[in-house]
Design a protein around this motif. Structure first.
Motif, short mmCIF file in Angstrom:
data_model
loop_
_atom_site.label_atom_id
_atom_site.label_comp_id
_atom_site.label_asym_id
_atom_site.label_seq_id
_atom_site.Cartn_x
_atom_site.Cartn_y
_atom_site.Cartn_z
N ALA A 432 72.87 61.68 4.05
CA ALA A 432 71.98 62.42 3.16
C ALA A 432 71.31 61.55 2.11
O ALA A 432 70.22 61.87 1.64
CB ALA A 432 72.76 63.54 2.47
N ARG A 433 71.95 60.44 1.73
CA ARG A 433 71.40 59.58 0.69
C ARG A 433 70.84 58.28 1.23
O ARG A 433 70.76 57.29 0.51
CB ARG A 433 72.49 59.26 -0.34
CG ARG A 433 72.80 60.40 -1.29
CD ARG A 433 71.97 60.32 -2.55
NE ARG A 433 72.36 61.31 -3.53
CZ ARG A 433 71.81 61.42 -4.74
NH1 ARG A 433 70.84 60.62 -5.11
NH2 ARG A 433 72.21 62.35 -5.59
N ASP A 434 70.45 58.27 2.52
CA ASP A 434 69.89 57.03 3.06
C ASP A 434 68.55 56.74 2.40
O ASP A 434 67.97 57.58 1.70
CB ASP A 434 69.76 57.10 4.57
CG ASP A 434 68.68 58.07 5.02
OD1 ASP A 434 68.30 58.96 4.22
OD2 ASP A 434 68.22 57.97 6.16
N CYS A 435 68.05 55.53 2.59
CA CYS A 435 66.80 55.11 1.96
C CYS A 435 65.63 55.88 2.56
O CYS A 435 65.34 55.74 3.76
CB CYS A 435 66.61 53.61 2.15
SG CYS A 435 65.02 53.00 1.53
N MET A 436 64.95 56.67 1.77
CA MET A 436 63.85 57.48 2.27
C MET A 436 62.63 56.64 2.65
O MET A 436 61.76 57.09 3.37
CB MET A 436 63.46 58.55 1.25
CG MET A 436 63.06 58.01 -0.10
SD MET A 436 62.82 59.33 -1.31
CE MET A 436 61.28 60.02 -0.74
N GLY A 437 62.59 55.40 2.18
CA GLY A 437 61.47 54.53 2.50
C GLY A 437 61.79 53.48 3.55
O GLY A 437 61.09 52.48 3.66
N LYS A 438 62.85 53.72 4.35
CA LYS A 438 63.28 52.68 5.30
C LYS A 438 62.21 52.38 6.36
O LYS A 438 62.05 51.22 6.77
CB LYS A 438 64.59 53.07 5.96
CG LYS A 438 64.56 54.36 6.77
CD LYS A 438 65.96 54.70 7.29
CE LYS A 438 65.98 56.02 8.04
NZ LYS A 438 67.35 56.38 8.50
N ASN A 439 61.47 53.39 6.80
CA ASN A 439 60.42 53.14 7.79
C ASN A 439 59.29 52.30 7.20
O ASN A 439 58.73 51.43 7.87
CB ASN A 439 59.88 54.45 8.34
CG ASN A 439 60.91 55.19 9.19
OD1 ASN A 439 61.75 54.56 9.83
ND2 ASN A 439 60.86 56.51 9.19
N LEU A 440 58.98 52.57 5.94
CA LEU A 440 57.98 51.76 5.24
C LEU A 440 58.48 50.32 5.12
O LEU A 440 57.73 49.37 5.34
CB LEU A 440 57.70 52.35 3.87
CG LEU A 440 56.80 51.52 2.94
CD1 LEU A 440 55.40 51.38 3.53
CD2 LEU A 440 56.74 52.15 1.55
N ALA A 441 59.74 50.15 4.76
CA ALA A 441 60.30 48.81 4.61
C ALA A 441 60.26 48.04 5.92
O ALA A 441 59.91 46.84 5.95
CB ALA A 441 61.75 48.92 4.11
N LYS A 442 60.61 48.69 7.02
CA LYS A 442 60.58 48.02 8.33
C LYS A 442 59.17 47.59 8.68
O LYS A 442 58.95 46.51 9.23
CB LYS A 442 61.14 48.96 9.40
CG LYS A 442 62.64 49.22 9.27
CD LYS A 442 63.12 50.19 10.34
CE LYS A 442 64.62 50.46 10.21
NZ LYS A 442 65.10 51.43 11.24
N MET A 443 58.21 48.45 8.37
CA MET A 443 56.82 48.13 8.65
C MET A 443 56.36 46.94 7.83
O MET A 443 55.70 46.02 8.32
CB MET A 443 55.95 49.37 8.35
CG MET A 443 54.55 49.31 8.93
SD MET A 443 53.55 50.71 8.37
CE MET A 443 54.61 52.08 8.82
N GLU A 444 56.72 46.94 6.54
CA GLU A 444 56.33 45.83 5.67
C GLU A 444 56.90 44.52 6.17
O GLU A 444 56.18 43.51 6.26
CB GLU A 444 56.84 46.08 4.25
CG GLU A 444 56.08 47.13 3.48
CD GLU A 444 56.59 47.24 2.05
OE1 GLU A 444 56.38 46.28 1.29
OE2 GLU A 444 57.20 48.26 1.71
N LEU A 445 58.19 44.49 6.47
CA LEU A 445 58.83 43.26 6.92
C LEU A 445 58.18 42.75 8.20
O LEU A 445 57.97 41.54 8.37
CB LEU A 445 60.33 43.49 7.13
CG LEU A 445 61.15 43.71 5.86
CD1 LEU A 445 62.58 44.10 6.21
CD2 LEU A 445 61.14 42.46 4.98
N PHE A 446 57.85 43.66 9.11
CA PHE A 446 57.22 43.25 10.37
C PHE A 446 55.86 42.59 10.11
O PHE A 446 55.59 41.49 10.61
CB PHE A 446 57.05 44.46 11.29
CG PHE A 446 56.35 44.13 12.59
CD1 PHE A 446 57.05 43.54 13.62
CD2 PHE A 446 55.01 44.40 12.76
CE1 PHE A 446 56.41 43.22 14.82
CE2 PHE A 446 54.35 44.09 13.94
CZ PHE A 446 55.06 43.50 14.98
#
Length: 491
Positions: A432-446
């Motif tokens: 429930a408390r996972d990072c809500m911006g994880k998909n954005l972060a993965k995209m940025e790193l890529f």
């Protein structure tokens, strides 16, 4: 020096007092090391937490053990199975956020990260929905990130292959991704207004690793008498909040109900929409804290990962060359790579994920708090217990990773060379408390890694043969200052 000596003496006295508390409470919580032994190791290490220390405790006391610290006992959860139970199976039971005396003073239980209960549920849901509306995973947002990655590459190119410190341009580029989402605008790295915010964010991140932060948490009443160590921390938070309020006011003056441009616009419209709802938590204070949450989460971990990544690539030229060859074979001379085509470069994806595993940007997953009594893997955890998942215990577990102490992208490849998205990479939390911006972060790193790797080969300065890979910081783990050469590639 004498002030520090007095403060250390006070700390020792407090520890003695809390030893009595440990004796009284040791049967209530899962077993664990006595506080005085933990404190002794902590002081020996220069008031820094070394992950290996937690690993030793897990071997002795089991995957769930307690450190009866101040202000509340802390339950450490170690190992993938135990962490998965807590974060996923019992996600709702551990959905509350730990609020220490310092966090209560600075965060005020508002926004998304440090709120709880109904406020947290409403603010998080709105945040997730709004990020999706703003293009999370869509072409428009991808184009913004790609443009910022190209601008960062242009900044590196101006160094003409000479040694330079990449930290400031990286932080500025990553910050501008979240600024574009939140405020709908970007800033130049030379902008004094922008630099003031970056300096404030940096200090706020460093403060939890300081001796005075520790003292604040152990004896908050003492801070009423020695306020001076905390003035800069409060001032830094005020800088971020003041800027947020100015931007909110500017957005309010230009707000168009039919055309919200960014997160602030969407939130202001939601405030107006909910003004007659007595249960609504949408207000300017929560908006200010949401903005601060996005700025912290969207800047520090990504920029730290990029800084670690460039250093590791320079230290492992064979891995860097293999990733570059893969991208050249897959995309030719084109500098632009679509996020949708990421599976065409499995080795490059594996490198990016291994950077996050081998040199993670955070010490531990965000602390949780239990909302009710829970029994996990036979261990009773009382209501209101503070829970800290020991991420290091998973990322360096020899039962999970073939060579956990080595930088090895093959950890994320199967026998056929296909990329494997390992769920054991708990960088973004879970449940429930996972990072809500994880998909954005993965995209940025890529985008940042692929664009920089296609443009440059990263090398250490001439004559530099050894690099200190010990991280700086406490809560956020970033590399010590270093210089690197970005040598332009000839295609």
């Amino acid at each position: 020096m004498w002030i520090r000596a007095i403060l250390v003496a006070v700390l020792v006295c407090l520890l003695i007092l809390h030893f009595v508390k440990w004796l009284q409470n040791q049967k209530k919580y899962p077993p664990g090391p006595p506080l005085y032994l933990v404190a002794a190791k902590f002081m020996q290490s220069g008031f820094k937490v070394h992950p290996e220390m937690l690993t030793e405790y897990a071997k002795e006391y089991g995957s769930i053990y307690t450190i009866l610290s101040q202000p509340e006992p802390v339950v450490i959860v170690s190992g993938y199975q135990a962490i998965k139970e807590v974060l996923i199976k019992y996600s709702d039971q551990f959905s509350a956020r730990m609020l220490t005396p310092c966090l209560k003073t600075l965060a005020l239980e508002k926004g998304i990260v440090f709120s709880k209960g109904y406020t947290w549920k409403q603010q998080r849901k709105f945040g997730v929905v709004t990020l999706r509306k703003l293009g999370m995973g869509q072409k428009a947002l991808q184009k913004q990130i790609e443009d910022l990655a190209f601008l960062l590459a242009e900044t590196f190119a101006r160094e003409n292959g000479q040694p330079f410190d990449p930290s400031i341009p990286i932080i500025a580029a990553v910050s501008n991704v979240i600024y574009a989402l939140v405020y709908g605008q970007r800033f130049s790295v030379d902008d004094e207004y922008f630099q003031e915010i970056l300096d404030a964010l940096e200090y706020i991140v460093k403060f939890p690793s300081s001796f005075f932060h520790l003292l604040f948490e152990i004896a908050p009443w003492l801070m009423k008498h020695i306020e001076w160590p905390y003035r800069k921390a409060h001032a830094s938070v005020d800088i971020v909040f003041t800027q947020a309020r100015k931007e909110i006011e500017a957005h309010r003056e230009q707000l168009a109900a039919h055309d919200p441009r960014d997160f602030v616009d969407h939130y202001l419209l939601q405030i107006e929409k909910s003004k007659n709802d007595p249960s609504s938590t949408y207000d300017e204070d929560n908006l200010v804290h949401c903005i601060a949450d996005f700025l912290f989460a969207g800047t520090d971990t990504i920029s730290a990962t990029l800084r670690w990544g460039l250093l590791l690539l320079a230290l492992y030229p064979d891995i860097q060359e293999k990733a570059q060859k893969e991208m050249d074979d897959a995309f030719g001379s084109s500098q632009s790579i679509s996020f949708e085509d990421k599976m065409d470069v499995p080795y490059t994806l594996a490198v990016i994920n291994e950077i996050q595993r081998f040199k993670r940007a955070i010490l531990a997953s965000n602390p949780r708090q239990s909302v009710e009594d829970v029994t996990v893997l036979g261990c009773f955890i009382p209501k209101d217990s503070i829970i800290i998942p020991d991420v290091h215990s998973v990322l360096f577990d020899p039962k999970i990773w073939e060579t956990p102490q080595k930088f090895n992208p093959n950890h994320f490849l199967d026998k056929d060379g296909t990329f494997v998205d390992r769920e054991e990479l708990l960088i973004f939390g879970a449940g429930a408390r996972d990072c809500m911006g994880k998909n954005l972060a993965k995209m940025e790193l890529f985008y940042f890694f692929t664009i920089l790797l296609k443009a440059f080969t990263f090398k250490l300065p001439e004559g530099v043969t050894e690099v200190n890979l010990e991280p700086v910081g406490g809560v956020l783990l970033y590399p010590q200052l270093y210089e690197i050469r970005a040598v332009p590639r000839v295609h």
